[in-house]
Design a protein around this motif. Structure first.
Motif, PDB file in Angstrom:
ATOM      1  N   SER A 172       0.822  -1.243  -0.049  1.00 22.04           N
ATOM      2  CA  SER A 172      -0.021  -0.033   0.038  1.00 22.04           C
ATOM      3  C   SER A 172       0.979   1.183  -0.046  1.00 22.04           C
ATOM      4  O   SER A 172       1.931   1.270   0.708  1.00 22.04           O
ATOM      5  CB  SER A 172      -1.059  -0.007   1.372  1.00 22.04           C
ATOM      6  N   VAL A 174       0.779   5.256   0.628  1.00 27.84           N
ATOM      7  CA  VAL A 174      -0.123   6.155   1.164  1.00 27.84           C
ATOM      8  C   VAL A 174       0.586   7.621   1.387  1.00 27.84           C
ATOM      9  O   VAL A 174       1.602   7.615   0.832  1.00 27.84           O
ATOM     10  CB  VAL A 174      -0.688   5.703   2.636  1.00 27.84           C
ATOM     11  N   CYS A 175      -0.223   8.584   1.587  1.00 29.43           N
ATOM     12  CA  CYS A 175       0.224   9.823   1.897  1.00 29.43           C
ATOM     13  C   CYS A 175       0.656  10.079   3.236  1.00 29.43           C
ATOM     14  O   CYS A 175       0.029   9.424   4.259  1.00 29.43           O
ATOM     15  CB  CYS A 175      -0.601  11.006   1.587  1.00 29.43           C
ATOM     16  N   HIS A 187      -3.274   3.760  -5.071  1.00 32.24           N
ATOM     17  CA  HIS A 187      -2.806   3.598  -3.710  1.00 32.24           C
ATOM     18  C   HIS A 187      -2.087   2.371  -3.528  1.00 32.24           C
ATOM     19  O   HIS A 187      -1.960   1.904  -2.101  1.00 32.24           O
ATOM     20  CB  HIS A 187      -4.018   3.799  -2.661  1.00 32.24           C
ATOM     21  N   CYS A 204       0.474  13.289  -3.771  1.00 32.10           N
ATOM     22  CA  CYS A 204       0.098  13.589  -2.487  1.00 32.10           C
ATOM     23  C   CYS A 204       0.291  15.418  -2.306  1.00 32.10           C
ATOM     24  O   CYS A 204       1.294  15.664  -2.811  1.00 32.10           O
ATOM     25  CB  CYS A 204       0.750  13.108  -1.480  1.00 32.10           C
TER      26      CYS A 204
END
Length: 635
Positions: A172, A174-175, A187, A204
């Motif tokens: 994964s 993510v930000c 993502h 992001c």
């Protein structure tokens, strides 16, 4: 045909054959004539004799239609040989693993194939043999390789979950905290066989803090404008007291934008300890410039502070001039009061009424002015000074005149007044018009009439009041022997030149004298002349002084000087560390000096080390070391 020798028969006389019959056994067909071919199983025909039949089938591992074969008298088999095709082997489940590549699809009985590791995996090559329906052999053990190329990266992108991922595994992306994903961004990323990660396409964006100046407590008594510029996560700003306010303790407050999905308080700002910030304590300054000191003006401006207002009204004994009225003054951030003072005029006291024998020159006197009441010819007593308060005259003691015995020369109307008197010709010789003396009450006097010579308004009298009588000779006679008073000009005490940047030479300037008001160093404007009036106040217009702007403050990289933009003489500003630098200690204050340059000491700022956020990573990068950590020493 039976495979044995024939028996001999004889024809006897009876006309019949006689002899032993032969012993016949079935002839076995030759094995060479048995059906043969790929996968043909004719073992059932072994030993079959004439005229028996047998069935030819397909061997195990082969498939085809069985055929019946007949052993004929020739000793050979006749019939159709079955067509046998090799059966394909079933593929073991293990060969379907993502890590295995092989050539075994469709492999048939007794055929071989190879099984190895796909790209992205390591292991030995194995040979598999088909023994239909089973594919025999050892499936290789394949170990997935770690991906180390095209690791997802970008500002605010957190791909830490991809660390250690091997071929085929998904992670994964993510930000980071304080960032949000752009709409439509991917993502996740997969470790591909070539050692690289598939593109996550995650974008992001740093979250933006709101306007701190709109938050409760920061709206009025602090200058939070530097925290209103759309700061993004982790950027810093400072709050200072606005012009016209003094800090209760520290003169600045450092804040950090920490806007996040779970933190939106105070427009997303926190203090340096990670707490919700409380407003910087600022106290409004008291205005000390342009405090009304004009004669006749009363005000409530003694303690008004920045932004506050006060009133200026006509004082006791004064009245508004036509078109004027009470005024409201506002305390500016520069410490000066602004507004137009009312125009006032002193009230005129009604002419006083005294007892018989008292003379005076108190007609048309106004608030604050003084006149004298004295004894007329034929009366004795001391002269008394009376002061007008705007409604009436008052004195410490009342004038008292006692009638004297009349002499012959006193007969007649001694108090009559004419435009020209007997003694006017002696006016100059008597010195009545000397500096500061008010001798006009002695003009128009005739023989026997009395007058006094006080000092003019705005002068201090030394000695006694001069008291004189007009004689029949047309000269003045000193009735007391004290002579004329000495009059000294009083220094003005009100209506001084005032204003931001105004300086003057008016201290000690006395009645009828002049002085200069000009602009101080660091200000520009035109000088003005002021005159000290007999009322005790100056007349003149204060110069308008414009503060000079300081040259832009230029410091080394790492300092934030935005608070110093546009500052003028006497104003202060705060210098702290720019985004990307960390302050050691506190922000410092600079002052715009009269030279047009700032003075102050910069704070101590250390460049921050950059982390991995936004650093491209992967073994395929042509950086000094294929390790994002190699950038960690950069600042």
């Amino acid at each position: 045909a039976w495979g044995v020798p024939p028996s001999l028969y004889f024809c006897d006389s009876s006309g019949s054959f006689s002899g032993p019959p032969p012993v016949c056994e079935p002839l076995q067909c030759s094995s060479s004539s048995m059906p043969s071919g790929l996968g043909v199983d004719s073992s059932a025909c072994s030993g079959v004799a004439v005229p028996d039949t047998c069935t030819a089938t397909c061997e195990t591992g082969y498939t085809g239609t069985s055929q019946e074969i007949t052993c004929v008298s020739s000793g050979e088999f006749t019939g159709t040989t079955p067509i046998c095709s090799p059966e394909p082997c079933d593929l073991p489940a293990g060969l379907s693993d993502i890590s295995i590549r092989h050539t075994c699809t469709g492999v048939a009985h007794e055929e071989t194939c190879d099984a190895g590791c796909t790209t992205g995996f390591t292991g030995d090559l194995a040979v598999m043999t088909c023994s239909a329906p089973t594919l025999g052999g050892t499936i290789p053990t394949c170990t997935a390789k770690s991906c180390n190329r095209d690791i997802p990266s970008g500002t605010g992108v957190d791909a830490s979950a991809c660390s250690g991922k091997t071929t085929g595994q998904t992670c994964s992306v993510v930000c980071y905290y304080g960032f949000s994903a752009a709409s439509g961004s991917g993502h996740s990323s997969t470790c591909q066989a070539d050692g690289s990660f598939s593109s996550a396409s995650l974008k992001c964006t740093a979250l933006i803090c709101g306007k701190l100046s709109e938050q409760s407590g920061f709206a009025r008594v602090t200058d939070a404008s530097m925290c209103d510029g759309g700061l993004t996560f982790s950027q810093t700003c400072i709050v200072v007291c606005p012009d016209g306010y003094d800090a209760n303790s520290a003169f600045s407050q450092s804040l950090v934008c920490k806007m996040a999905a779970d933190y939106t308080a105070m427009a997303g700002f926190q203090d340096t300890s990670g707490k919700v910030p409380t407003p910087l304590g600022c106290t409004a300054r008291t205005c000390t410039i342009n405090i009304p000191d004009k004669i006749g003006i009363s005000h409530t401006c003694g303690a008004v502070t920045t932004g506050g207002t006060c009133s200026a009204v006509a004082g006791s004994g004064y009245q508004y001039s036509s078109g004027s009225g009470a005024a409201t003054l506002t305390c500016g951030a520069d410490g000066a009061l602004y507004g137009t003072l009312p125009t006032v005029e002193p009230s005129t006291c009604p002419e006083p009424s005294f007892a018989t024998g008292v003379s005076h020159f108190c007609s048309a006197y106004t608030t604050g002015s003084s006149c004298w009441a004295y004894c007329s010819a034929g009366y004795s007593g001391s002269a008394v000074e009376y002061t007008c308060d705007g409604t009436s005259f008052s004195s410490e003691i009342a004038v008292s005149c006692v009638a004297k015995r009349r002499l012959a020369e006193d007969s007649g109307n001694l108090t009559s007044r004419r435009l020209a008197g007997l003694c006017d010709g002696d006016y100059s010789n008597a010195g009545f018009a000397g500096t500061g003396r008010l001798g006009t009450s002695c003009l128009g006097k005739n023989a026997g009439e009395v007058c006094v010579i006080p000092c003019k308004s705005g002068y201090t009298m030394s000695g006694s009041l001069g008291q004189f009588q007009c004689t029949v000779a047309g000269t003045y006679s000193d009735m007391t022997g004290n002579g004329l008073p000495t009059c000294t000009a009083k220094a003005c005490t009100s209506s001084f030149p005032s204003g931001v940047g105004v300086m003057h030479t008016c201290s000690g300037t006395a009645t009828d004298m002049t002085c200069q008001a000009s602009c101080s160093s660091g200000y520009s404007g035109t000088s003005q002349t002021f005159t000290c009036q007999s009322t005790g106040g100056f007349s003149g217009t204060s110069p308008t002084c414009t503060a000079s702007a300081c040259a832009a403050l230029s410091l080394a990289t790492g300092y934030r000087t935005t608070n110093c933009a546009g500052k003028t003489t006497g104003q202060t500003c705060v210098v702290d560390c720019a985004n990307g630098w960390t302050i050691s200690g506190s922000a410092t204050q600079y002052t715009c000096g009269t030279s047009g340059l700032f003075s102050g000491t910069p704070p101590t700022c250390a460049a921050n080390a950059c982390g991995s956020n936004g650093v491209p990573a992967g073994s395929d990068l042509s950086v000094p070391v294929a390790d994002p950590g190699s950038c960690s020493s950069l600042t």
